[in-house]
Scaffold this motif. Structure first.
Motif, mmCIF file in Angstrom:
data_model
loop_
_atom_site.group_PDB
_atom_site.id
_atom_site.type_symbol
_atom_site.label_atom_id
_atom_site.label_comp_id
_atom_site.label_asym_id
_atom_site.label_seq_id
_atom_site.Cartn_x
_atom_site.Cartn_y
_atom_site.Cartn_z
ATOM 1 N N ILE A 68 41.005 36.618 32.790
ATOM 2 C CA ILE A 68 40.582 37.350 33.773
ATOM 3 C C ILE A 68 39.190 36.410 34.309
ATOM 4 O O ILE A 68 39.015 36.236 35.523
ATOM 5 C CB ILE A 68 39.932 38.829 33.405
ATOM 6 C CG1 ILE A 68 41.080 39.870 33.111
ATOM 7 C CG2 ILE A 68 38.925 39.278 34.430
ATOM 8 C CD1 ILE A 68 41.863 40.079 34.427
ATOM 9 N N TRP A 69 38.576 35.819 33.274
ATOM 10 C CA TRP A 69 37.476 34.938 33.697
ATOM 11 C C TRP A 69 37.922 33.963 34.692
ATOM 12 O O TRP A 69 37.210 33.411 35.544
ATOM 13 C CB TRP A 69 36.961 34.518 32.498
ATOM 14 C CG TRP A 69 35.589 33.490 32.999
ATOM 15 C CD1 TRP A 69 34.408 34.035 32.962
ATOM 16 C CD2 TRP A 69 35.650 32.336 32.700
ATOM 17 N NE1 TRP A 69 33.731 32.545 33.127
ATOM 18 C CE2 TRP A 69 34.329 31.800 32.922
ATOM 19 C CE3 TRP A 69 36.811 31.056 32.523
ATOM 20 C CZ2 TRP A 69 34.097 30.420 33.116
ATOM 21 C CZ3 TRP A 69 36.107 30.022 32.461
ATOM 22 C CH2 TRP A 69 34.899 29.446 32.736
ATOM 23 N N LEU A 70 39.016 33.394 34.081
ATOM 24 C CA LEU A 70 39.654 32.210 35.015
ATOM 25 C C LEU A 70 40.026 32.612 36.383
ATOM 26 O O LEU A 70 39.807 31.647 37.219
ATOM 27 C CB LEU A 70 40.776 31.442 33.952
ATOM 28 C CG LEU A 70 40.631 30.889 33.092
ATOM 29 C CD1 LEU A 70 41.550 30.348 31.985
ATOM 30 C CD2 LEU A 70 39.808 29.491 33.119
ATOM 31 N N VAL A 71 40.703 33.683 36.514
ATOM 32 C CA VAL A 71 41.229 34.201 37.755
ATOM 33 C C VAL A 71 39.705 34.454 38.511
ATOM 34 O O VAL A 71 39.824 33.818 39.681
ATOM 35 C CB VAL A 71 41.896 35.276 37.660
ATOM 36 C CG1 VAL A 71 41.907 36.086 38.872
ATOM 37 C CG2 VAL A 71 43.216 35.023 36.932
ATOM 38 N N ASP A 72 38.937 34.770 37.890
ATOM 39 C CA ASP A 72 37.599 34.937 38.668
ATOM 40 C C ASP A 72 36.917 33.814 39.263
ATOM 41 O O ASP A 72 36.162 33.854 40.317
ATOM 42 C CB ASP A 72 36.448 36.007 38.008
ATOM 43 C CG ASP A 72 35.466 36.392 38.663
ATOM 44 O OD1 ASP A 72 35.329 37.135 39.789
ATOM 45 O OD2 ASP A 72 34.303 36.056 38.067
ATOM 46 N N THR A 73 36.878 32.848 38.286
ATOM 47 C CA THR A 73 36.391 31.468 38.368
ATOM 48 C C THR A 73 37.126 30.674 39.646
ATOM 49 O O THR A 73 36.359 30.241 40.572
ATOM 50 C CB THR A 73 36.140 30.805 37.244
ATOM 51 O OG1 THR A 73 35.639 31.573 36.203
ATOM 52 C CG2 THR A 73 35.687 29.468 37.326
ATOM 53 N N ARG A 74 38.298 30.976 39.555
ATOM 54 C CA ARG A 74 39.330 30.415 40.615
ATOM 55 C C ARG A 74 38.971 30.862 41.849
ATOM 56 O O ARG A 74 38.687 30.272 43.145
ATOM 57 C CB ARG A 74 40.762 30.435 40.098
ATOM 58 C CG ARG A 74 41.420 29.566 41.156
ATOM 59 C CD ARG A 74 42.927 29.901 40.765
ATOM 60 N NE ARG A 74 43.815 29.037 41.712
ATOM 61 C CZ ARG A 74 44.340 29.594 42.913
ATOM 62 N NH1 ARG A 74 44.071 30.832 43.281
ATOM 63 N NH2 ARG A 74 45.172 28.954 43.989
ATOM 64 N N GLN A 75 38.747 32.178 41.950
ATOM 65 C CA GLN A 75 38.497 32.952 43.311
ATOM 66 C C GLN A 75 37.057 32.350 43.780
ATOM 67 O O GLN A 75 37.013 32.265 44.954
ATOM 68 C CB GLN A 75 38.573 34.432 43.014
ATOM 69 C CG GLN A 75 40.025 34.778 43.010
ATOM 70 C CD GLN A 75 39.999 36.348 42.623
ATOM 71 O OE1 GLN A 75 38.864 36.916 42.174
ATOM 72 N NE2 GLN A 75 40.972 36.918 42.573
ATOM 73 N N GLN A 76 36.138 32.221 42.820
ATOM 74 C CA GLN A 76 34.919 31.812 43.225
ATOM 75 C C GLN A 76 34.801 30.409 43.642
ATOM 76 O O GLN A 76 34.239 30.065 44.773
ATOM 77 C CB GLN A 76 33.773 32.226 42.124
ATOM 78 C CG GLN A 76 33.499 33.690 41.774
ATOM 79 C CD GLN A 76 32.756 33.619 40.263
ATOM 80 O OE1 GLN A 76 32.099 32.429 39.929
ATOM 81 N NE2 GLN A 76 32.235 34.611 39.969
ATOM 82 N N ASN A 77 35.657 29.453 43.015
ATOM 83 C CA ASN A 77 35.902 28.102 43.561
ATOM 84 C C ASN A 77 36.425 28.094 44.899
ATOM 85 O O ASN A 77 36.078 27.145 45.557
ATOM 86 C CB ASN A 77 36.631 27.274 42.478
ATOM 87 C CG ASN A 77 35.836 27.123 41.065
ATOM 88 O OD1 ASN A 77 34.793 27.136 41.167
ATOM 89 N ND2 ASN A 77 36.790 26.759 40.089
ATOM 90 N N VAL A 78 37.136 28.862 45.259
ATOM 91 C CA VAL A 78 37.782 28.845 46.366
ATOM 92 C C VAL A 78 36.720 29.275 47.486
ATOM 93 O O VAL A 78 36.768 28.763 48.699
ATOM 94 C CB VAL A 78 39.106 29.650 46.312
ATOM 95 C CG1 VAL A 78 39.646 30.067 48.029
ATOM 96 C CG2 VAL A 78 40.318 29.065 45.409
ATOM 97 N N ALA A 79 36.038 30.247 47.224
ATOM 98 C CA ALA A 79 34.993 30.772 48.075
ATOM 99 C C ALA A 79 33.916 29.675 48.253
ATOM 100 O O ALA A 79 33.535 29.492 49.388
ATOM 101 C CB ALA A 79 34.589 32.165 47.534
ATOM 102 N N VAL A 80 33.701 28.890 47.182
ATOM 103 C CA VAL A 80 32.709 28.072 47.470
ATOM 104 C C VAL A 80 33.116 26.878 48.211
ATOM 105 O O VAL A 80 32.592 26.206 49.080
ATOM 106 C CB VAL A 80 32.343 27.624 45.945
ATOM 107 C CG1 VAL A 80 31.198 26.122 46.118
ATOM 108 C CG2 VAL A 80 31.373 28.494 45.288
ATOM 109 N N MET A 81 34.326 26.535 48.042
ATOM 110 C CA MET A 81 34.959 25.342 48.575
ATOM 111 C C MET A 81 35.169 25.822 50.310
ATOM 112 O O MET A 81 34.917 24.771 51.231
ATOM 113 C CB MET A 81 36.351 25.079 48.165
ATOM 114 C CG MET A 81 36.197 24.456 46.911
ATOM 115 S SD MET A 81 38.222 24.182 45.872
ATOM 116 C CE MET A 81 38.886 23.001 47.046
ATOM 117 N N GLN A 82 35.685 26.979 50.385
ATOM 118 C CA GLN A 82 35.681 27.429 51.849
ATOM 119 C C GLN A 82 34.255 27.187 52.496
ATOM 120 O O GLN A 82 34.158 26.877 53.737
ATOM 121 C CB GLN A 82 36.257 28.625 51.992
ATOM 122 C CG GLN A 82 36.386 29.378 53.494
ATOM 123 C CD GLN A 82 37.421 28.216 54.174
ATOM 124 O OE1 GLN A 82 38.586 27.843 53.680
ATOM 125 N NE2 GLN A 82 36.992 28.156 55.455
#
Length: 272
Positions: A68-82
């Motif tokens: 769950i943490w990795l999924v949330d981190t990945r979503q945050q990374n995608v948002a930060v990259m965008q």
């Protein structure tokens, strides 16, 4: 193995049920403060199984939490990259506006310092082949542009219109081999004809006795009725002559950087 299971399935089922009952019983015993000898034996027998189940549960829980943490981190990374891409795009747009404002300010300063009527235009195409040096601007006869109209920028002369359509015009650059402009050396007033050679220019028919030097400015002379007097064309880079020549050979480079030309001015009134 399959035959063995078929033959002993009842026995195995009963054994499994017993183990489940014993396990449940041992779990209930853990909450009691006082237990009998029999209950202690049951707890001792089921302790390894209970410990294994507890460990497996802990590992499963940790795995799930990490997932769950990795999924949330990945979503945050995608948002930060965008967000980073959006900021970069915005920065590029801001820089482009700043550069455009800087260029337009130069043109505005030129317009305010010159009494002639001018028409701003955008460069929409260019032809920089080995045979031709021309550009296309977004103003034409509908805006009052005609063949022969001088084209300039704040730095100096760009060229002249050679063909005008309704809403566009083709401009012959001063560096084109077929371009010629009546010109003079600003410092010495030496007259000649500025001709393009593809990339740079030469000043022809300049008398040999006039002392022209490197870095002298070449400006329009006002002769010929196309360009008004005093517009900068270029700067001298080399002077050559010999004792038997009537004229000296003057090479010079244009002051306008045609590779970065985006906005220009059309001189609508060429009266000096």
């Amino acid at each position: 193995m399959r035959d063995f299971l078929k033959r002993h399935q009842i026995t195995l089922l009963i054994t499994l049920l017993i183990l489940v009952v014993v396990f449940i019983y041992s779990v209930n015993l853990r909450s009691k403060t006082k237990i009998t000898l029999f209950e202690r034996v049951v707890l001792a027998l089921t302790e390894p199984l209970q410990r294994g189940i507890d460990q497996a549960g802990t590992e499963i829980s940790a795995f799930w939490n990490n997932y769950i943490w990795l999924v949330d981190t990945r979503q945050q990374n995608v948002a930060v990259m965008q967000a980073n891409r959006d900021l970069r795009a915005g920065l590029v747009a801001v820089n482009e506006v700043k550069l455009e404002n800087k260029r337009l300010k130069k043109l505005l300063d030129f317009v305010e310092a010159d009494p002639r009527i001018v028409l701003p235009a955008l460069v929409v195409a260019e032809d920089a082949s080995s045979w031709s040096r021309t550009i296309v601007i977004d103003k034409g006869t509908d805006q009052g542009v005609h063949a022969g109209a001088p084209i300039v920028v704040a730095e100096g002369v760009v060229g002249r219109v050679i063909k005008a359509a309704d809403n566009s015009s083709r401009v012959l650059l001063v560096t084109d081999a077929s371009s010629s402009i009546a010109a003079l050396v600003q410092r010495t007033r030496t007259r000649g004809v500025a001709r393009g050679n593809g990339l740079n220019l030469t000043l022809e028919y300049a008398l040999r006795d006039d002392q022209v030097e490197k870095d002298d400015l070449i400006v329009t002379s006002g002769m010929g009725g196309v360009f008004p007097k005093g517009l900068i064309i270029g700067r001298v880079t080399a002077v050559q002559y010999n004792d038997y020549d009537l004229f000296q050979q003057i090479n010079f480079t244009p002051v306008v950087d045609f590779t970065r030309l985006e906005e220009v001015l059309v001189l609508m009134d060429t009266t000096p």
